[in-house]
Write a protein that holds these residues in place. Sequence first.
Motif, PDB file in Angstrom:
ATOM      1  N   ARG A  22      -4.699 -14.055 -27.498  1.00 19.05           N
ATOM      2  CA  ARG A  22      -3.992 -12.513 -27.549  1.00 19.05           C
ATOM      3  C   ARG A  22      -3.520 -11.966 -28.901  1.00 19.05           C
ATOM      4  N   LEU A  23      -3.422 -12.644 -30.399  1.00 23.37           N
ATOM      5  CA  LEU A  23      -2.579 -12.263 -31.376  1.00 23.37           C
ATOM      6  C   LEU A  23      -3.722 -12.358 -32.249  1.00 23.37           C
ATOM      7  N   GLY A  24      -5.238 -12.655 -32.087  1.00 21.65           N
ATOM      8  CA  GLY A  24      -6.273 -12.759 -32.330  1.00 21.65           C
ATOM      9  C   GLY A  24      -6.634 -11.456 -32.444  1.00 21.65           C
ATOM     10  N   GLU A  25      -6.742 -11.027 -30.929  1.00 18.51           N
ATOM     11  CA  GLU A  25      -7.118 -10.219 -30.812  1.00 18.51           C
ATOM     12  C   GLU A  25      -6.896  -9.169 -31.503  1.00 18.51           C
ATOM     13  N   ALA A  26      -5.072  -9.131 -31.292  1.00 16.71           N
ATOM     14  CA  ALA A  26      -4.271  -7.708 -31.724  1.00 16.71           C
ATOM     15  C   ALA A  26      -4.097  -7.135 -32.956  1.00 16.71           C
ATOM     16  N   PHE A  27      -5.022  -8.625 -34.024  1.00 17.13           N
ATOM     17  CA  PHE A  27      -5.163  -8.903 -35.572  1.00 17.13           C
ATOM     18  C   PHE A  27      -6.739  -7.954 -35.388  1.00 17.13           C
ATOM     19  N   THR A  35       2.920  -6.329 -33.911  1.00 16.31           N
ATOM     20  CA  THR A  35       4.521  -6.635 -33.701  1.00 16.31           C
ATOM     21  C   THR A  35       4.215  -7.187 -32.616  1.00 16.31           C
ATOM     22  N   ILE A  36       5.277  -7.916 -32.209  1.00 14.73           N
ATOM     23  CA  ILE A  36       5.861  -8.420 -30.814  1.00 14.73           C
ATOM     24  C   ILE A  36       7.607  -8.801 -30.871  1.00 14.73           C
ATOM     25  N   THR A  37       7.832  -9.170 -29.259  1.00 19.42           N
ATOM     26  CA  THR A  37       8.633  -9.410 -29.357  1.00 19.42           C
ATOM     27  C   THR A  37       9.079 -10.914 -28.741  1.00 19.42           C
ATOM     28  N   VAL A  38       9.666 -11.550 -29.145  1.00 10.85           N
ATOM     29  CA  VAL A  38       9.823 -12.957 -27.997  1.00 10.85           C
ATOM     30  C   VAL A  38      11.367 -13.070 -27.890  1.00 10.85           C
ATOM     31  N   PRO A  39      11.518 -14.240 -26.679  1.00 13.23           N
ATOM     32  CA  PRO A  39      12.876 -14.823 -26.378  1.00 13.23           C
ATOM     33  C   PRO A  39      13.589 -15.751 -27.099  1.00 13.23           C
ATOM     34  N   GLY A  40      14.407 -15.984 -27.097  1.00 13.04           N
ATOM     35  CA  GLY A  40      15.844 -17.326 -26.940  1.00 13.04           C
ATOM     36  C   GLY A  40      15.680 -18.024 -25.667  1.00 13.04           C
ATOM     37  N   GLY A  41      16.405 -18.596 -25.972  1.00  3.85           N
ATOM     38  CA  GLY A  41      17.136 -20.013 -25.157  1.00  3.85           C
ATOM     39  C   GLY A  41      15.984 -21.017 -25.850  1.00  3.85           C
ATOM     40  N   PRO A 104      10.440  -0.542 -32.632  1.00  6.72           N
ATOM     41  CA  PRO A 104       8.502   0.182 -31.838  1.00  6.72           C
ATOM     42  C   PRO A 104       8.128  -0.093 -31.143  1.00  6.72           C
ATOM     43  N   HIS A 105       6.659   0.232 -30.744  1.00  8.04           N
ATOM     44  CA  HIS A 105       6.077  -0.482 -29.023  1.00  8.04           C
ATOM     45  C   HIS A 105       5.508  -1.594 -29.296  1.00  8.04           C
ATOM     46  N   PHE A 106       5.840  -2.146 -28.633  1.00 12.29           N
ATOM     47  CA  PHE A 106       5.025  -3.757 -28.663  1.00 12.29           C
ATOM     48  C   PHE A 106       3.272  -4.096 -29.073  1.00 12.29           C
ATOM     49  N   ASP A 107       2.906  -5.506 -29.333  1.00 12.41           N
ATOM     50  CA  ASP A 107       1.702  -5.285 -28.872  1.00 12.41           C
ATOM     51  C   ASP A 107       2.101  -6.484 -27.753  1.00 12.41           C
ATOM     52  N   LEU A 108       2.469  -6.667 -27.422  1.00 16.84           N
ATOM     53  CA  LEU A 108       3.373  -8.007 -26.787  1.00 16.84           C
ATOM     54  C   LEU A 108       4.455  -8.468 -26.372  1.00 16.84           C
ATOM     55  N   ALA A 109       5.554  -8.263 -25.763  1.00 18.95           N
ATOM     56  CA  ALA A 109       6.628  -8.355 -25.560  1.00 18.95           C
ATOM     57  C   ALA A 109       7.123  -9.849 -24.305  1.00 18.95           C
ATOM     58  N   TRP A 110       7.063 -10.782 -24.973  1.00 16.36           N
ATOM     59  CA  TRP A 110       7.362 -12.353 -24.314  1.00 16.36           C
ATOM     60  C   TRP A 110       8.799 -12.356 -23.932  1.00 16.36           C
ATOM     61  N   LEU A 111       9.203 -12.920 -22.744  1.00 13.68           N
ATOM     62  CA  LEU A 111       9.908 -13.021 -22.479  1.00 13.68           C
ATOM     63  C   LEU A 111      10.763 -13.982 -22.050  1.00 13.68           C
ATOM     64  N   GLY A 112      11.316 -14.703 -21.158  1.00 14.23           N
ATOM     65  CA  GLY A 112      11.825 -16.132 -20.579  1.00 14.23           C
ATOM     66  C   GLY A 112      12.546 -15.498 -19.493  1.00 14.23           C
ATOM     67  N   MET A 113      13.178 -16.566 -18.123  1.00 10.94           N
ATOM     68  CA  MET A 113      14.020 -15.833 -17.050  1.00 10.94           C
ATOM     69  C   MET A 113      14.897 -16.887 -17.075  1.00 10.94           C
ATOM     70  N   GLY A 114      16.515 -16.710 -17.044  1.00  6.08           N
ATOM     71  CA  GLY A 114      17.380 -16.883 -16.151  1.00  6.08           C
ATOM     72  C   GLY A 114      17.558 -17.330 -14.985  1.00  6.08           C
ATOM     73  N   ALA A 115      17.517 -18.268 -14.114  1.00  2.00           N
ATOM     74  CA  ALA A 115      17.636 -18.613 -12.340  1.00  2.00           C
ATOM     75  C   ALA A 115      18.711 -17.950 -11.912  1.00  2.00           C
ATOM     76  N   ASP A 116      19.454 -16.800 -12.908  1.00  2.00           N
ATOM     77  CA  ASP A 116      19.677 -15.685 -11.902  1.00  2.00           C
ATOM     78  C   ASP A 116      18.900 -14.304 -12.370  1.00  2.00           C
ATOM     79  N   GLY A 117      17.904 -14.511 -12.678  1.00  3.12           N
ATOM     80  CA  GLY A 117      17.426 -13.004 -12.785  1.00  3.12           C
ATOM     81  C   GLY A 117      17.330 -12.721 -14.227  1.00  3.12           C
ATOM     82  N   HIS A 118      18.148 -13.004 -15.597  1.00  6.48           N
ATOM     83  CA  HIS A 118      18.350 -12.189 -16.202  1.00  6.48           C
ATOM     84  C   HIS A 118      17.043 -12.622 -16.828  1.00  6.48           C
ATOM     85  N   ILE A 119      16.036 -11.157 -18.088  1.00  4.69           N
ATOM     86  CA  ILE A 119      16.013 -11.221 -19.037  1.00  4.69           C
ATOM     87  C   ILE A 119      15.938 -11.212 -20.117  1.00  4.69           C
ATOM     88  N   ALA A 120      16.066 -11.344 -20.819  1.00  6.03           N
ATOM     89  CA  ALA A 120      16.456 -10.828 -22.790  1.00  6.03           C
ATOM     90  C   ALA A 120      18.108 -11.367 -22.641  1.00  6.03           C
TER      91      ALA A 120
END
Length: 206
Positions: A22-27, A35-41, A104-120
């Motif tokens: 996906r990043l190769g395609e975006a480049f 520009t991407i956003t990535v989760p923690g955890g 900014p607008h993100f080319d990709l938003a990568w998320l995790g999720m908690g068991a309580d349904g939280h994101i970010a």
Amino acid sequence: MADATIIENATDGDIADWLAQRLGEAFAATEGPVTITVPGGSTPFPIIEQLLTRDLDWSRLVVWPGDDRIVPEDHEASNTGKLRKLFEPAGAEVVTLTIMEQVPHFDLAWLGMGADGHIASLFPNTDPKLDEPRSILRLTPDPLPPEAPFDRISLTLPSLLASDQILFVIRGSDKRTVFDQALAGKSDLPVARLLAGAKQPVTCFT
Ligand SMILES: O=C(O)[C@H](O)[C@@H](O)[C@H](O)[C@H](O)COP(=O)(O)O
């Protein structure tokens, strides 16, 4: 309501390959930065380690933490600190989340999720809104998650949805059940609200 592509039993290497593709395609699609956003955890970091072994021009990548704990970057709970240690030696830029940032607008938003349904750091008690006017918020999860009992800073639903595609990596059957119910519109958890607002492709690795 989004429909999602679910890819089951994926290894960290499978996900790194998908991300590299996906990043190769975006480049290839732009002269400028990607520009991407990535989760923690805990889930993303082994995947990122594998991703960074792929042959891409990392100096063109700008990484936004989707959220962070309000701790110094050298604190073991800091998402930004971990992301800097991984991405900066490869040449990528890691943004410091502050509520003054213009998201900014993100080319990709990568998320995790908690068991309580939280994101970010959009925990259920924070009642995240699709029409939230602010891009970044400081929040206090209630209850504080025992694995990271800190105030937070987080992108909001509109910020996360300002993206060309959304990626989830969700490990474990409990979380899969929560995700499936959200996808089916059977919950009002933060993950369900995001999925309800998603018009872009959604991919979920489990
Ligand atoms: O700061 C954080 O903790 C994350 O951004 C958070 O939203 C995380 O993605 C989920 O809690 C899943 O965490 P795991 O990957 O550890 O299951």
